[in-house]
Design an enzyme around this catalytic site. Structure first.
Site, PDB file in Angstrom:
ATOM      1  N   SER A  10       0.864  -1.179   0.000  1.00  0.00           N
ATOM      2  CA  SER A  10       0.000   0.000   0.000  1.00  0.00           C
ATOM      3  C   SER A  10       0.896   1.222   0.000  1.00  0.00           C
ATOM      4  O   SER A  10       2.096   1.131   0.313  1.00  0.00           O
ATOM      5  CB  SER A  10      -0.872  -0.015   1.264  1.00  0.00           C
ATOM      6  OG  SER A  10      -1.458   1.248   1.520  1.00  0.00           O
ATOM      7  N   TYR A  41      -2.036  -1.482  10.659  1.00  0.00           N
ATOM      8  CA  TYR A  41      -1.984  -1.600   9.200  1.00  0.00           C
ATOM      9  C   TYR A  41      -0.660  -1.056   8.668  1.00  0.00           C
ATOM     10  O   TYR A  41       0.026  -1.699   7.860  1.00  0.00           O
ATOM     11  CB  TYR A  41      -3.159  -0.851   8.586  1.00  0.00           C
ATOM     12  CG  TYR A  41      -3.339  -1.040   7.105  1.00  0.00           C
ATOM     13  CD1 TYR A  41      -4.115  -2.095   6.607  1.00  0.00           C
ATOM     14  CD2 TYR A  41      -2.771  -0.164   6.190  1.00  0.00           C
ATOM     15  CE1 TYR A  41      -4.302  -2.266   5.246  1.00  0.00           C
ATOM     16  CE2 TYR A  41      -2.945  -0.335   4.822  1.00  0.00           C
ATOM     17  CZ  TYR A  41      -3.717  -1.379   4.362  1.00  0.00           C
ATOM     18  OH  TYR A  41      -3.892  -1.550   3.005  1.00  0.00           O
TER      19      TYR A  41
END
Length: 245
Positions: free
Chosen positions: A127, A140
């Site tokens: 990401s 995350y």
């Protein structure tokens, strides 16, 4: 196209979003695809694949997945939005288990097969949060940063044996994962849900739209296709200009 004829690919989080898009692209490219997800109903929506229901937080189950894999796509991910001082430690550990330890276990599982064949491709769906941080996403961001490091180590170890390892780094993608966090973002930032996309998700990007899953699948195809041999140990950003600031 049959650039992966005779090859086997394994995709985690294959039942929806990015995983489903990459799975379909792999099928189109001639691979035998093992689609792994805990969502049995979602897996049944995929045609022409071998379906395995597996919860990646169960590491014994991860270790029991097939090892004769030529293309590994570590895609499965989950999100939890909360400030660090309120973040549930159990949830933090669960997210790291699914998004970092499971990819390690899977890579460890399939690398001997790749080394034996002298060819392998590991594609880690990271990401923009693998290279940038955002508040309220400690687990995350930590998992994605760890995945980036793991990917680079595998790239260095596997280079002499025909194995490449890379990360894909999209900004917000139109997936169930993103849709589910809108309510959390609204609550955490004290704004209405209708404001989350414009005020939070698209603020750092120059291209003011969500990335589509099929776009990420096209980038993944680069990393296992004919031009992939010398692309290793890197992170390919699809972040709409986020990191250009």
């Amino acid at each position: 196209m049959t650039i992966l004829a005779g090859r086997t690919a394994l995709v985690t989080g294959a039942a929806s979003g990015i995983g489903a898009a990459i799975t379909r692209r792999l099928v189109d490219d001639g691979a035998h695809v093992i689609a792994v997800d805990r969502d049995e109903a979602g897996l049944k929506e995929l045609d022409g694949v071998e379906q395995i229901v597996c919860d990646l937080s169960d590491l014994d189950a991860v270790d029991a997945l097939p090892s004769a894999v030529d293309v590994l796509v570590n895609n499965a991910g989950i999100q939890h939005v909360a400030p660090v001082h309120e973040f549930d430690p159990e949830r933090f550990g669960f997210i790291l288990r699914v998004m970092l330890e499971a990819p390690f276990r899977l890579s460890r599982l399939v690398l001997p097969h790749m080394y034996e064949r002298g060819w392998g491709r590991i594609v880690n769906v990271s990401s923009v949060h693998g290279v940038r941080a955002s508040p309220f996403k400690s687990a995350y961001v930590s998992a994605k940063h760890g995945l980036e490091g793991l990917s680079k180590v595998i790239a260095l170890e596997g280079a002499a044996r025909g194995v490449t390892s890379n990360c894909l780094n999209p900004a917000y993608v139109r997936t169930p994962l993103v849709e589910k966090q809108i309510a959390d973002q609204a609550r955490t930032h004290g704004i209405d849900e209708s404001e989350v996309l414009e005020r939070i998700m698209l603020t750092p990007v120059a291209v003011k739209r969500l990335v589509e899953p099929a776009e990420v699948a096209e980038l993944a195809a680069l990393l296992y296709g004919p031009a992939s041999g010398s692309i290793s140990g890197t992170s390919l950003l699809m972040d709409g200009g986020w990191t250009a600031h």
